[in-house]
Design a protein around this motif. Structure first.
Motif, PDB file in Angstrom:
ATOM      1  N   ASP B  24       0.275  -2.693  -9.506  1.00  0.00           N
ATOM      2  CA  ASP B  24      -0.390  -2.984  -8.224  1.00  0.00           C
ATOM      3  C   ASP B  24      -0.071  -1.901  -7.186  1.00  0.00           C
ATOM      4  N   VAL B  25       1.210  -1.548  -7.117  1.00  0.00           N
ATOM      5  CA  VAL B  25       1.637  -0.525  -6.142  1.00  0.00           C
ATOM      6  C   VAL B  25       0.998   0.826  -6.492  1.00  0.00           C
ATOM      7  N   ALA B  26       1.016   1.159  -7.770  1.00  0.00           N
ATOM      8  CA  ALA B  26       0.432   2.441  -8.201  1.00  0.00           C
ATOM      9  C   ALA B  26      -1.050   2.507  -7.841  1.00  0.00           C
ATOM     10  N   MET B  27      -1.730   1.387  -8.031  1.00  0.00           N
ATOM     11  CA  MET B  27      -3.153   1.345  -7.706  1.00  0.00           C
ATOM     12  C   MET B  27      -3.383   1.532  -6.207  1.00  0.00           C
ATOM     13  N   HIS B  28      -2.531   0.878  -5.398  1.00  0.00           N
ATOM     14  CA  HIS B  28      -2.677   0.982  -3.948  1.00  0.00           C
ATOM     15  C   HIS B  28      -2.404   2.419  -3.475  1.00  0.00           C
ATOM     16  N   ILE B  29      -1.368   2.997  -4.009  1.00  0.00           N
ATOM     17  CA  ILE B  29      -0.975   4.349  -3.580  1.00  0.00           C
ATOM     18  C   ILE B  29      -2.063   5.380  -3.920  1.00  0.00           C
ATOM     19  N   SER B  30      -2.707   5.147  -5.045  1.00  0.00           N
ATOM     20  CA  SER B  30      -3.760   6.102  -5.444  1.00  0.00           C
ATOM     21  C   SER B  30      -4.936   6.110  -4.475  1.00  0.00           C
ATOM     22  N   SER B  31      -5.040   5.030  -3.687  1.00  0.00           N
ATOM     23  CA  SER B  31      -6.179   4.975  -2.762  1.00  0.00           C
ATOM     24  C   SER B  31      -5.754   4.942  -1.296  1.00  0.00           C
ATOM     25  N   CYS B  32      -4.433   5.086  -1.013  1.00  0.00           N
ATOM     26  CA  CYS B  32      -3.960   5.013   0.383  1.00  0.00           C
ATOM     27  C   CYS B  32      -3.103   6.234   0.720  1.00  0.00           C
ATOM     28  N   LYS B  33      -3.653   7.073   1.580  1.00  0.00           N
ATOM     29  CA  LYS B  33      -2.956   8.322   1.924  1.00  0.00           C
ATOM     30  C   LYS B  33      -1.658   8.054   2.677  1.00  0.00           C
ATOM     31  N   HIS B  34      -1.700   7.032   3.528  1.00  0.00           N
ATOM     32  CA  HIS B  34      -0.536   6.704   4.344  1.00  0.00           C
ATOM     33  C   HIS B  34       0.657   6.303   3.466  1.00  0.00           C
ATOM     34  N   CYS B  35       0.376   5.405   2.502  1.00  0.00           N
ATOM     35  CA  CYS B  35       1.450   4.937   1.614  1.00  0.00           C
ATOM     36  C   CYS B  35       1.911   6.052   0.676  1.00  0.00           C
ATOM     37  N   LEU B  36       0.993   6.908   0.275  1.00  0.00           N
ATOM     38  CA  LEU B  36       1.358   8.029  -0.591  1.00  0.00           C
ATOM     39  C   LEU B  36       2.314   8.969   0.149  1.00  0.00           C
ATOM     40  N   ALA B  37       1.992   9.219   1.430  1.00  0.00           N
ATOM     41  CA  ALA B  37       2.868  10.079   2.242  1.00  0.00           C
ATOM     42  C   ALA B  37       4.244   9.443   2.408  1.00  0.00           C
ATOM     43  N   GLN B  38       4.223   8.132   2.636  1.00  0.00           N
ATOM     44  CA  GLN B  38       5.479   7.389   2.789  1.00  0.00           C
ATOM     45  C   GLN B  38       6.311   7.469   1.493  1.00  0.00           C
ATOM     46  N   LEU B  39       5.631   7.311   0.377  1.00  0.00           N
ATOM     47  CA  LEU B  39       6.287   7.385  -0.932  1.00  0.00           C
ATOM     48  C   LEU B  39       6.953   8.746  -1.135  1.00  0.00           C
ATOM     49  N   LYS B  40       6.232   9.795  -0.808  1.00  0.00           N
ATOM     50  CA  LYS B  40       6.766  11.154  -0.990  1.00  0.00           C
ATOM     51  C   LYS B  40       7.989  11.385  -0.110  1.00  0.00           C
ATOM     52  N   GLN B  41       7.884  10.867   1.120  1.00  0.00           N
ATOM     53  CA  GLN B  41       8.994  11.030   2.073  1.00  0.00           C
ATOM     54  C   GLN B  41      10.253  10.312   1.560  1.00  0.00           C
ATOM     55  N   GLN B  42      10.061   9.084   1.119  1.00  0.00           N
ATOM     56  CA  GLN B  42      11.209   8.304   0.642  1.00  0.00           C
ATOM     57  C   GLN B  42      11.795   8.882  -0.654  1.00  0.00           C
ATOM     58  N   GLU B  43      10.893   9.400  -1.481  1.00  0.00           N
ATOM     59  CA  GLU B  43      11.341  10.000  -2.742  1.00  0.00           C
ATOM     60  C   GLU B  43      12.183  11.250  -2.472  1.00  0.00           C
ATOM     61  N   GLU B  44      11.721  12.038  -1.534  1.00  0.00           N
ATOM     62  CA  GLU B  44      12.433  13.260  -1.171  1.00  0.00           C
ATOM     63  C   GLU B  44      13.795  12.920  -0.547  1.00  0.00           C
ATOM     64  N   ARG B  45      13.787  11.892   0.308  1.00  0.00           N
ATOM     65  CA  ARG B  45      15.032  11.444   0.952  1.00  0.00           C
ATOM     66  C   ARG B  45      16.038  11.004  -0.095  1.00  0.00           C
ATOM     67  N   LYS B  46      15.556  10.215  -1.030  1.00  0.00           N
ATOM     68  CA  LYS B  46      16.440   9.709  -2.093  1.00  0.00           C
ATOM     69  C   LYS B  46      17.062  10.877  -2.870  1.00  0.00           C
ATOM     70  N   ASN B  47      16.223  11.802  -3.296  1.00  0.00           N
ATOM     71  CA  ASN B  47      16.717  12.925  -4.101  1.00  0.00           C
ATOM     72  C   ASN B  47      17.729  13.774  -3.332  1.00  0.00           C
ATOM     73  N   THR B  48      17.419  14.041  -2.052  1.00  0.00           N
ATOM     74  CA  THR B  48      18.326  14.863  -1.239  1.00  0.00           C
ATOM     75  C   THR B  48      19.672  14.165  -1.065  1.00  0.00           C
ATOM     76  N   LEU B  49      19.616  12.876  -0.660  1.00  0.00           N
ATOM     77  CA  LEU B  49      20.857  12.160  -0.376  1.00  0.00           C
ATOM     78  C   LEU B  49      21.705  11.957  -1.636  1.00  0.00           C
ATOM     79  N   LEU B  50      21.057  11.593  -2.721  1.00  0.00           N
ATOM     80  CA  LEU B  50      21.826  11.395  -3.955  1.00  0.00           C
ATOM     81  C   LEU B  50      22.451  12.698  -4.423  1.00  0.00           C
ATOM     82  N   ASP B  51      21.724  13.776  -4.225  1.00  0.00           N
ATOM     83  CA  ASP B  51      22.258  15.088  -4.609  1.00  0.00           C
ATOM     84  C   ASP B  51      23.506  15.408  -3.780  1.00  0.00           C
TER      85      ASP B  51
END
Lengths: 163, 140
Positions: B24-51
């Motif tokens: 469901d989330v994957a489907m929503h993200i594929s059609s929502c630019k706002h959520c996709l941007a949010q996803l990328k931001q959070q993903e980048e944050r996670k990778n940076t902080l964990l590193d």
């Protein structure tokens, strides 16, 4: 190798890293982890109540001890909304990244810090929920908020320490 | 579907949703630019902080575990023979003590004052004369 030795070798480093991030003190972290393993050893020897999930049990024991130790620590003073100043944070360590991270982590509240530390150690949401004694469904939300807060604090600390 | 909250996105990044929620989330993200941007931001944050967090502390050597010293209560091994000998000794001591006390002669002494004259109650006792006799008799 006994069951205890296997557990000891498997989890020692992760627990030590987690304790160090909670306390900002390497020696104290070592003491905490050792104490927890001693109590696990005694528990295994006495064949008292069985532990369902050793990993969660170990992390919870370490976290609880860190919280108790952290409350009695006098060298770190948290000022509301202001950066943390720890006079002797790894004074011999030249790694600024470590200093910045430790100061930022100390600015999070206990629950947030615990969850971020557990998350960084690769614990699953289920394990985090068990260890931090929070609702499983709230783990994702709390983590996203805590990570965001930590990111902001890191930027702030970086500015404070490096100018 | 409304935009996703940060908690759901975080759980999606960490693969902590059920299969249905993930799709469901994957489907929503594929059609929502706002959520996709949010996803990328959070993903980048996670990778940076964990590193940062995983590399911040020095690697710790696993020290040897010192087995804690335990106080073990060793049960006392009492020999039955020694217990019997001890009981016999106690009995003998008691018997001898009773026998000895019976063997000793016990005497009872009685004192009888006999006044020579009539007692004058107005005179001190030192100025009056009387004799004391005593009898001795065996108690046993």
């Amino acid at each position: 190798m006994t069951q205890f030795e296997t557990v000891y070798q498997m989890y020692y480093q992760g627990l030590h890293r987690a304790a160090q991030q909670m306390l900002s003190n390497k020696e104290e972290a070592g003491d905490v982890v050792q104490e927890v393993f001693v109590s696990l050893y005694n528990r295994m020897q006495s064949h008292s109540a069985e532990i369902n999930n050793v990993k969660s049990w170990l992390y919870r024991a370490v976290m609880n001890k860190c919280i108790d130790a952290g409350r009695s620590q006098k060298n770190i003073q948290s000022l509301e909304g202001v950066s943390v100043v720890a006079e002797d944070i790894n004074i011999d360590d030249n790694n600024y990244q470590t200093k910045i991270l430790q100061a930022a982590l100390q600015s999070l509240n206990e629950k947030e810090r615990m969850m971020v530390v557990l998350y960084s150690q690769g614990l699953s949401y289920k394990e985090i929920a068990e260890t931090a004694e929070v609702n499983f469904t709230s783990v994702g939300k709390t983590l996203s908020r805590s990570l965001k807060k930590l990111e902001t604090l890191l930027k702030h600390q970086k500015h404070e320490l490096l100018g | 579907m409304n935009c996703l909250d940060e908690g759901i996105i975080q759980s999606y990044i960490d693969g902590e949703l059920s299969d249905k929620e993930m799709s469901d989330v994957a489907m929503h993200i594929s059609s929502c630019k706002h959520c996709l941007a949010q996803l990328k931001q959070q993903e980048e944050r996670k990778n940076t902080l964990l590193d940062i967090m995983q590399n911040a502390n020095d690697k710790v050597e696993v020290p040897a575990f010192n087995v804690p010293v335990q106080v073990v209560e060793i049960p006392l091994r009492r020999s039955r023979v020694w217990m019997k000998v001890s009981a016999a000794c106690v009995f003998l001591i008691l018997l001898l003590t009773t026998y000895q006390s019976q063997d000793k002669e016990q005497k009872e002494i009685f004192f009888y004052p006999e006044w020579q004259d009539q007692v004058d109650a107005n005179l001190p006792i030192t100025q009056q004369s009387f004799t004391i006799t005593y009898t001795e008799s065996s108690v046993n």
